[in-house]
Design an enzyme around this catalytic site. Structure first.
Site, short mmCIF file in Angstrom:
data_model
loop_
_atom_site.label_atom_id
_atom_site.label_comp_id
_atom_site.label_asym_id
_atom_site.label_seq_id
_atom_site.Cartn_x
_atom_site.Cartn_y
_atom_site.Cartn_z
N GLY A 118 0.81 -1.16 -0.10
CA GLY A 118 -0.07 0.11 -0.19
C GLY A 118 0.73 1.45 0.07
N GLY A 152 -0.23 6.31 1.64
CA GLY A 152 0.90 5.72 0.65
C GLY A 152 2.28 6.33 1.39
N ARG A 210 14.57 -0.41 1.14
CA ARG A 210 14.76 -1.86 1.78
C ARG A 210 15.19 -2.84 0.53
NH1 ARG A 210 9.42 -3.61 4.94
NH2 ARG A 210 8.61 -3.82 2.91
N ASP A 287 0.46 -11.69 6.19
CA ASP A 287 1.04 -11.05 5.07
C ASP A 287 2.29 -10.33 5.50
OD1 ASP A 287 -0.75 -9.52 6.88
OD2 ASP A 287 0.02 -7.94 6.21
#
Length: 533
Positions: A118, A152, A210, A287
């Site tokens: 997201g 976001g 990341r 998740d």
């Protein structure tokens, strides 16, 4: 342009992604309304451009090792405006294919339907000088079809936590995603209810870069089950086997059973390292569980300070579902959901094979955790009664509110013959606490007997223990101090922490002066975090 001695790239324009990336083999949605929440179908990714940070940008920090060892970038590159734009989502090097991953998940035990990236964008696939495949991903880089009601974005405090924890856990020996760099904007603001108390506060937006070989989660398969997309699931399973589990033959009739086992053992090995270091993830929804067995998504995590087996760092986890002592069981529960997700591509016989290994997996993780603790005590051979020896020590630590990390470290610093010497223990603040337990003397005798059984000399015991019991872990109070400075644009402490946690098993004079191995300040007890980031 390239440093020949170290093969490090000095000009970002010379750095490029592999094109096409391996994930281009999977179905990618090209929905034009990319920043509008939508129920994506028959796809593993959505093609979505980043929404760059705006305003005056600051480079908060970089991980030099991630930059050089993974991305082949010379540290000088981080000093360029182009690199800051790269991390902020403004600049995409050659060969990039920006996508967001689609997945679902069980959150606190209940199916939450479509979730997905997201606020994160995978930028491309980079093959480094070692031949390794890595996928840089920006977190906080704008809205996607999976943003739901979010904006976001990520804020500075949570991005600092993710940045430092990713690198610190790597050096502690925890399987984890990595973090390369972090930028923040002075002018790009977002609103957050950081304490979930109804009070909104304006905060600065930030982006962290990341790194991982891949970003697939258990929920990547679960959404395909729930949406009845077995063809896409088979594509994804075959792809993951081909690119990430080379020991599984793609033509093996039982390849999906073996995929399940690989995912299971990697995640059980991961949680065993967590338990041995006091790491508590905080949000072990399906998740947030990597198919590759990597620690992923550092939100309201924490490291156990004064030992309490039911430690919960997340303010949202009122029932303690994801407490420290429950983590192994939760990973097993999540793996059951993974088995359910794979059902459409399994035969009845294969379903039975997976069901039959449930008990062995439970035994495996119990034994793995016991072995992890034995190693922390300087022992190598697992024998009858060892689980009880470990349990008794943890109970004494809990009774006396002794510090988890420091107790084990200080056990390594004291000769076993001095463990009952009050004068010796005076300088070992956490060990001194444990020694006040009425059963301490009995436990020490059992420990001595166990060392004698294995014929471990005290020198070998201490040498072994110093290698697996860290002096420093990124406790929330330490991170909070760095965040407070960073919110004033003083990033010195953040950068210093990255250096300290690069060698968490070695004495660092500056860290000692700052009290990072001393008794934590009183205000740190009970410190919890929310998912508001």
């Amino acid at each position: 342009m390239v440093d020949r001695e170290r093969k490090l790239i000095r000009d970002l324009k010379q750095w490029k992604f592999r094109y096409p990336p391996n994930y281009a083999e999977l179905p990618i949605s090209d929905e034009p309304k990319y920043n509008v929440p939508v129920a994506v179908k028959n796809s593993v990714f959505s093609k979505v451009p980043t929404e760059p940070l705006i305003g005056k940008l600051h480079l908060v920090c970089t991980s030099e090792d991630a930059m050089t060892d993974i991305l082949d970038l010379h540290p000088e590159v981080a000093e360029t405006e182009e690199f800051i734009d790269f991390v902020a989502g403004k600049y995409l090097p050659n060969g990039g294919l920006t996508v967001c991953h689609r997945y679902g998940g069980y959150q606190f035990g209940y199916w939450a339907d479509q979730l997905g990236d997201g606020r994160a964008h995978i930028l491309g696939e980079y093959i480094n000088s070692k031949g390794e495949s890595w996928q840089p991903q920006l977190k906080g880089s704008g809205e996607t079809p999976y943003s739901r009601f979010g904006d976001g974005r990520a804020v500075l405090r949570s991005s600092i936590r993710e940045m430092i924890a990713s690198e610190a856990c790597h050096y502690l020996g925890i399987p984890t995603t990595r973090a390369a760099a972090l930028v923040v904007s002075d002018d790009h603001k977002v609103w957050r209810d950081r304490a979930y108390c109804g009070t909104m506060r304006e905060e600065r937006a930030a982006v962290v870069m990341r790194l991982a070989p891949a970003w697939y989660r258990l929920g990547s398969f679960e959404i395909l089950l729930k949406r009845n997309e077995p063809h896409t699931m088979k594509q994804l399973a075959d792809f993951v086997i081909k690119h990430h589990f080379p020991d599984v033959a793609i033509d093996d009739p039982d390849k999906y059973v073996k995929l399940y086992l690989e995912v299971a053992y990697r995640n059980l090995d991961m949680v065993a390292t967590w338990q041995g270091l006091g790491f508590t993830h905080g949000v072990l929804n399906t998740d947030n569980i990597s198919v590759l067995g990597l620690t992923i998504d550092y939100g309201p995590f924490g490291f156990v300070q004064h030992y309490y087996e039911h430690y919960v760092p997340n303010t949202s986890d009122d029932a303690g579902r994801y407490a420290f002592n429950k983590q192994p069981g939760i990973i097993l529960w999540n793996l059951e959901k993974f088995a359910e997700a794979l059902a459409p591509i399994l035969t009845d016989d294969q379903k039975k094979k997976i069901n039959d290994i449930r008990a062995p997996l439970e035994a495996y993780v119990r034994e793995k955790i016991t072995q992890t603790y034995l190693n922390k005590l300087g022992l190598e051979q697992c024998r009858d009664g060892d689980a009880a020896l470990v349990k008794e020590l943890l109970q004494l630590m809990q009774q006396t509110m002794a510090d988890f990390t420091s107790t084990f470290r200080q056990l390594a610093e004291v000769e076993v013959s001095q463990l009952l010497d009050a004068t010796t223990l005076e300088s070992k603040w956490s060990l001194a606490k444990v020694s006040k337990a009425s059963q301490w003397g009995q436990w020490v005798q059992k420990y001595r007997d166990r060392l004698e059984q294995e014929k471990v000399s005290d020198e070998n015991r201490r040498t072994r223990m110093l290698k697996v019991n860290p002096l420093y872990v990124p406790s929330n109070w330490i991170l909070q101090e760095a965040i407070a400075d960073a919110e004033k644009n003083d990033f010195g402490k953040v950068r210093h922490l990255l250096k300290i946690f690069k060698n968490p098993y070695e004495v660092n004079e500056e860290a000692e002066k700052l009290g990072y191995s001393s008794q934590p300040p009183n205000w740190s007890f009970g410190l919890k975090l929310s998912c508001s980031s």
